[in-house]
Design a protein around this motif. Structure first.
Motif, PDB file in Angstrom:
ATOM      1  N   THR A  49     -28.750  55.112  13.213  1.00 35.78           N
ATOM      2  CA  THR A  49     -27.691  56.040  12.796  1.00 35.78           C
ATOM      3  C   THR A  49     -26.481  55.924  13.708  1.00 35.78           C
ATOM      4  OG1 THR A  49     -29.381  57.561  11.990  1.00 35.78           O
ATOM      5  CG2 THR A  49     -27.182  58.450  12.267  1.00 35.78           C
ATOM      6  N   THR A  50     -26.697  55.864  15.011  1.00 35.67           N
ATOM      7  CA  THR A  50     -25.598  55.762  15.979  1.00 35.67           C
ATOM      8  C   THR A  50     -24.800  54.479  15.770  1.00 35.67           C
ATOM      9  OG1 THR A  50     -26.886  57.033  17.579  1.00 35.67           O
ATOM     10  CG2 THR A  50     -25.046  55.734  18.433  1.00 35.67           C
ATOM     11  N   ARG A  53     -22.782  54.623  12.492  1.00 36.69           N
ATOM     12  CA  ARG A  53     -21.585  55.467  12.626  1.00 36.69           C
ATOM     13  C   ARG A  53     -20.495  54.732  13.396  1.00 36.69           C
ATOM     14  NH1 ARG A  53     -24.731  60.905  14.382  1.00 36.69           N
ATOM     15  NH2 ARG A  53     -25.501  61.475  12.314  1.00 36.69           N
ATOM     16  N   LEU A  58     -17.574  56.428  10.652  1.00 37.57           N
ATOM     17  CA  LEU A  58     -17.848  57.684   9.954  1.00 37.57           C
ATOM     18  C   LEU A  58     -18.368  58.733  10.925  1.00 37.57           C
ATOM     19  CD1 LEU A  58     -19.615  56.259   6.776  1.00 37.57           C
ATOM     20  CD2 LEU A  58     -17.259  57.040   6.972  1.00 37.57           C
ATOM     21  N   SER A  59     -18.146  59.990  10.588  1.00 35.87           N
ATOM     22  CA  SER A  59     -18.618  61.093  11.424  1.00 35.87           C
ATOM     23  C   SER A  59     -20.075  61.409  11.078  1.00 35.87           C
ATOM     24  CB  SER A  59     -17.757  62.330  11.186  1.00 35.87           C
ATOM     25  OG  SER A  59     -17.965  62.808   9.865  1.00 35.87           O
ATOM     26  N   ALA A  60     -20.648  62.333  11.833  1.00 40.99           N
ATOM     27  CA  ALA A  60     -22.037  62.747  11.591  1.00 40.99           C
ATOM     28  C   ALA A  60     -22.190  63.386  10.214  1.00 40.99           C
ATOM     29  CB  ALA A  60     -22.494  63.704  12.684  1.00 40.99           C
ATOM     30  N   TYR A  63     -22.033  60.286   7.616  1.00 38.78           N
ATOM     31  CA  TYR A  63     -23.193  59.401   7.647  1.00 38.78           C
ATOM     32  C   TYR A  63     -24.291  60.076   8.447  1.00 38.78           C
ATOM     33  CZ  TYR A  63     -26.043  55.247   7.656  1.00 38.78           C
ATOM     34  OH  TYR A  63     -27.071  54.362   7.447  1.00 38.78           O
ATOM     35  N   SER A  64     -25.189  60.710   7.730  1.00 38.84           N
ATOM     36  CA  SER A  64     -26.255  61.485   8.357  1.00 38.84           C
ATOM     37  C   SER A  64     -27.485  60.609   8.611  1.00 38.84           C
ATOM     38  CB  SER A  64     -26.646  62.652   7.453  1.00 38.84           C
ATOM     39  OG  SER A  64     -27.166  62.156   6.235  1.00 38.84           O
TER      40      SER A  64
END
Length: 154
Positions: A49-50, A53, A58-60, A63-64
């Protein structure tokens, strides 16, 4: 192999979409998995995820972890990634890493420059031509001849 990636797969009773390599998010996922494949103990969903992003900007909220889990599930469905036993970590298959790297290198270092070269006229050659530049020039000439043969040349 690349055509098979585009086909849908199933994990258990869950149907998963294929990996459309024309979509930026899927290419970012391939890049991220290749980057994380060097981790000796595998990688976690949070690490994926990190990196996703950071690559996409993209922000949290945009992009979860849930989206990363879906992207990872598609890669697992294609047998490119597998879970590490007794942990919440994943490892990329060595054959899958080779295939992902081959696609990424071909797309970014061969196909894109060639297509740009087809559209733009050939300018003045540089004073020092590297062996790689010679290969690109030869490929470009052959591509032009191929387009002429199949009737695509202007």
């Amino acid at each position: 192999t690349f055509d098979a990636w585009n086909e849908p797969t199933a994990r258990g009773s869950r149907r998963l979409a294929g990996i459309d390599l024309n979509k930026v998010r899927n290419r970012h996922a391939l890049n991220a998995v290749v980057e994380l494949s060097t981790q000796p103990n595998g990688f976690s969903l949070d690490q994926l995820t990190t990196i996703m992003r950071a690559r996409s900007g993209l922000s949290a909220d945009q992009y979860s972890t849930r989206k990363a889990a879906y992207d990872l599930a598609k890669l697992r469905g294609k047998m490119l990634v597998h879970p590490v036993e007794h942990s919440r970590r994943y490892r990329a298959e060595p054959s899958g890493v080779r295939t992902m790297c081959a696609y990424l290198v071909l797309r970014d270092k061969v196909i894109k420059p060639l297509l740009v070269g087809v559209v733009r006229p050939l300018g003045r050659p540089p004073k020092n031509i590297s062996p790689l530049d010679k290969h690109y020039l030869t490929l470009r000439e052959e591509l032009h001849r191929t387009f002429e043969t199949i009737g695509l040349a202007a």
